[in-house]
Design a protein around this motif. Structure first.
Motif, PDB file in Angstrom:
ATOM      1  N   GLU A 104       0.840  -1.213   0.000  1.00 27.81           N
ATOM      2  CA  GLU A 104       0.000   0.000   0.000  1.00 27.81           C
ATOM      3  C   GLU A 104       0.871   1.259   0.000  1.00 27.81           C
ATOM      4  O   GLU A 104       0.628   2.197  -0.774  1.00 27.81           O
ATOM      5  N   LYS A 132       1.148   4.285  -2.760  1.00 25.19           N
ATOM      6  CA  LYS A 132       0.914   5.676  -2.348  1.00 25.19           C
ATOM      7  C   LYS A 132       2.085   6.575  -2.745  1.00 25.19           C
ATOM      8  O   LYS A 132       1.891   7.734  -3.175  1.00 25.19           O
ATOM      9  N   ASN A 133       3.297   6.053  -2.623  1.00 26.54           N
ATOM     10  CA  ASN A 133       4.470   6.820  -3.055  1.00 26.54           C
ATOM     11  C   ASN A 133       4.427   7.096  -4.551  1.00 26.54           C
ATOM     12  O   ASN A 133       4.816   8.182  -5.008  1.00 26.54           O
ATOM     13  N   PHE A 135       1.687   7.405  -6.280  1.00 23.59           N
ATOM     14  CA  PHE A 135       0.675   8.443  -6.474  1.00 23.59           C
ATOM     15  C   PHE A 135       1.273   9.822  -6.198  1.00 23.59           C
ATOM     16  O   PHE A 135       0.963  10.793  -6.893  1.00 23.59           O
ATOM     17  N   ASP A 136       2.110   9.907  -5.170  1.00 20.31           N
ATOM     18  CA  ASP A 136       2.782  11.183  -4.876  1.00 20.31           C
ATOM     19  C   ASP A 136       3.653  11.605  -6.069  1.00 20.31           C
ATOM     20  O   ASP A 136       3.660  12.781  -6.462  1.00 20.31           O
ATOM     21  N   SER A 164      -1.715  12.775  -5.117  1.00 17.96           N
ATOM     22  CA  SER A 164      -1.770  12.585  -3.664  1.00 17.96           C
ATOM     23  C   SER A 164      -3.181  12.699  -3.104  1.00 17.96           C
ATOM     24  O   SER A 164      -3.526  12.045  -2.116  1.00 17.96           O
ATOM     25  N   TYR A 218      -5.790  11.481  -4.069  1.00 17.72           N
ATOM     26  CA  TYR A 218      -6.579  10.261  -4.242  1.00 17.72           C
ATOM     27  C   TYR A 218      -6.003   9.055  -3.491  1.00 17.72           C
ATOM     28  O   TYR A 218      -6.607   7.991  -3.449  1.00 17.72           O
ATOM     29  N   LYS A 219      -4.836   9.220  -2.890  1.00 14.95           N
ATOM     30  CA  LYS A 219      -4.109   8.029  -2.438  1.00 14.95           C
ATOM     31  C   LYS A 219      -4.747   7.329  -1.254  1.00 14.95           C
ATOM     32  O   LYS A 219      -4.464   6.148  -1.014  1.00 14.95           O
ATOM     33  N   GLU A 220      -5.624   8.015  -0.479  1.00 19.39           N
ATOM     34  CA  GLU A 220      -6.264   7.329   0.644  1.00 19.39           C
ATOM     35  C   GLU A 220      -7.343   6.353   0.187  1.00 19.39           C
ATOM     36  O   GLU A 220      -7.915   5.628   0.998  1.00 19.39           O
ATOM     37  N   ILE A 264      -6.497   4.059  -2.000  1.00 21.94           N
ATOM     38  CA  ILE A 264      -5.732   2.824  -2.198  1.00 21.94           C
ATOM     39  C   ILE A 264      -5.987   1.939  -0.978  1.00 21.94           C
ATOM     40  O   ILE A 264      -5.872   2.387   0.154  1.00 21.94           O
TER      41      ILE A 264
END
Length: 446
Positions: A95, A99-100, A102-103, A108, A110-112, A114
């Motif tokens: 996960e 998320k990295n 996405f950054d 960023s 939208y990453k929560e 995931i």
């Protein structure tokens, strides 16, 4: 660094060249990759709903997200393993890796979403059956088909070759070599048909299988329909409808049992071929430079069938444990399935070693038909069944007993013995002529 000389398991050591094609499905890097695959496809599926916070996600970015797993590298896997050293949780490390990404992509906000609403087993219990299915389709089935195709070819080549049969290890009514080979073709294909009917089941429903987090966040959405669509249509698996935190593994156990049955048939084949070679029905092709025995220069051992049998035994022991253990878990879950399930590639690898060894052994066979003919000629007693059957048809008194008295003695039974016996029968000349046509080589049925 791991090498074939330093590996603890012969799967990755001695047999590395034989089993390396399974690495893309069962290695640690492969497991990590398929976890990434499921996480990415799940995020895209949430966008397709769409959830309100994802409705403006730029759809052309789906390709960029899919590139994460399609171009997944060993360095990516290592980065996730490095994170796991900190988190002490393998799926959470996946996960964080995404998320990295996405950054890096400027996503960023939208990453929560995931891994939204999921537990680790929603990822494991989809990634593992997905990779297992791929391995069966892309590696196992082509190799077992190669075995059945070779057997079918031999069955056609040897369909008219008479052979003395043995029941209880004793000479029995003659058969034909090709038909005996077809027995194994039929058995293997029947069990492969059963294997194909078993679904690749997957669990997907949140922490305890009820979509708790999904429902509390978005109660208006049909999460059961979403889960079915994601698992069944997007991943190509079959979603189990009522689960605990984990898949119940009953169909996975059925796969293990089916593979074990097929392996048992291969063991039976290996032992029969080994025995036919020991009876001199087959000779083996000799490869220049190879040594059969360190002490006896003349020997050409049936080592391929022996190697196959040994590896099939190891594979079946592991399939047996997987099938017996995985469907059992305390209450809504315990962790015993996790470490056990990581070993699914091991019995598949031993099975692959075995199939390739069987193929190698089959490829060395040289039919020694004079030996088969000599064995038939040395066992004229086996035509007693044929003679007593004709006598039964003709109403001859006590035909079984008459042939039993003739054949169950210590005297040699040969063509002359049978010919002399026929002359003593109180039947017409046409019946005697019919009996005279019977020999061990012609009494082979249909």
């Amino acid at each position: 660094m791991l090498s074939p000389l330093s590996a603890v398991s012969p799967v990755d050591g001695r047999y590395h060249n034989t089993t390396k094609e399974l690495s893309p499905y069962f290695s640690e890097a492969a497991l990590i990759k398929y976890r990434v695959f499921v996480e990415i496809e799940y995020f895209i599926a949430l966008c397709e709903i769409p959830l309100p916070q994802l409705q403006h996600f730029d759809r052309p970015l789906f390709k960029k997200l899919r590139d994460i797993y399609q171009n997944f590298s060993e360095s990516d896997a290592q980065a996730i393993k490095d994170t796991e050293k900190i988190t002490n949780h393998d799926v959470k490390a996946v996960e964080y890796f995404i998320k990295n990404k996405f950054d890096e992509f400027g996503l960023s906000e939208y990453k929560e979403f995931i891994h939204f609403g999921l537990t680790s087993q929603d990822i494991n219990n989809t990634a593992i059956p997905y990779s297992f299915k791929l391995a069966i389709d892309e590696v196992y089935l082509p190799n077992i088909k190669a075995v059945t195709d070779q057997l079918r070819s031999y069955a056609g080549e040897w369909k008219d070759v008479p052979m003395l049969a043995h029941t209880h290890g004793q000479p029995a009514s003659p058969t034909r070599l090709g038909k005996e080979i077809m027995v194994f073709v039929e058995r293997l294909e029947a069990q492969l048909d059963l294997l194909a009917q078993i679904p690749y089941s997957a669990k997907f429903g949140g922490a305890t299988g009820n979509f708790n987090a999904h429902f509390v966040g978005y109660p208006e959405h049909d999460w059961k329909a979403f889960g079915n669509h994601f698992v069944n249509d997007i991943l190509g698996l079959k979603r189990s409808q009522h689960t605990t935190q984990i898949e119940h593994y009953d169909n996975f156990a059925a796969h293990c049992d089916a593979l074990k049955r097929i392996n048992n048939i291969l063991i039976d084949l290996d032992r029969d071929m080994w025995t036919y070679i020991s009876m001199n029905y087959f000779k083996q092709k000799i490869k220049a430079g190879e040594i059969g025995s360190s002490a006896m220069p003349h020997k050409v051992n049936p080592i391929d069938f022996e190697n196959s049998e040994g590896n099939l035994g190891i594979a079946n022991a592991l399939f047996e444990h997987l099938a017996a253990k995985l469907p059992i878990s305390r209450l809504q879950r315990d962790l015993t399935d996790s470490t056990v399930l990581r070993n699914i590639g091991v019995p598949v690898a031993h099975t692959l070693i075995a199939m390739k060894s069987t193929m190698k052994g089959l490829g060395k066979l040289l039919l020694n038909q004079p030996a088969l003919n000599a064995h038939l000629e040395a066992n004229w007693a086996v035509v007693a069944e044929a003679i007593q059957t004709i006598l039964r048809r003709e109403g001859y008194p006590n035909p079984y007993e008459a042939l039993k008295e003739l054949t169950r003695t210590n005297q040699e039974i040969n063509a002359a013995t049978i010919a002399d016996f026929v002359e003593t029968l109180q039947v017409g000349e046409e019946v005697k002529a019919e009996i005279r046509m019977i020999s061990p080589a012609t009494y082979t049925g249909i």
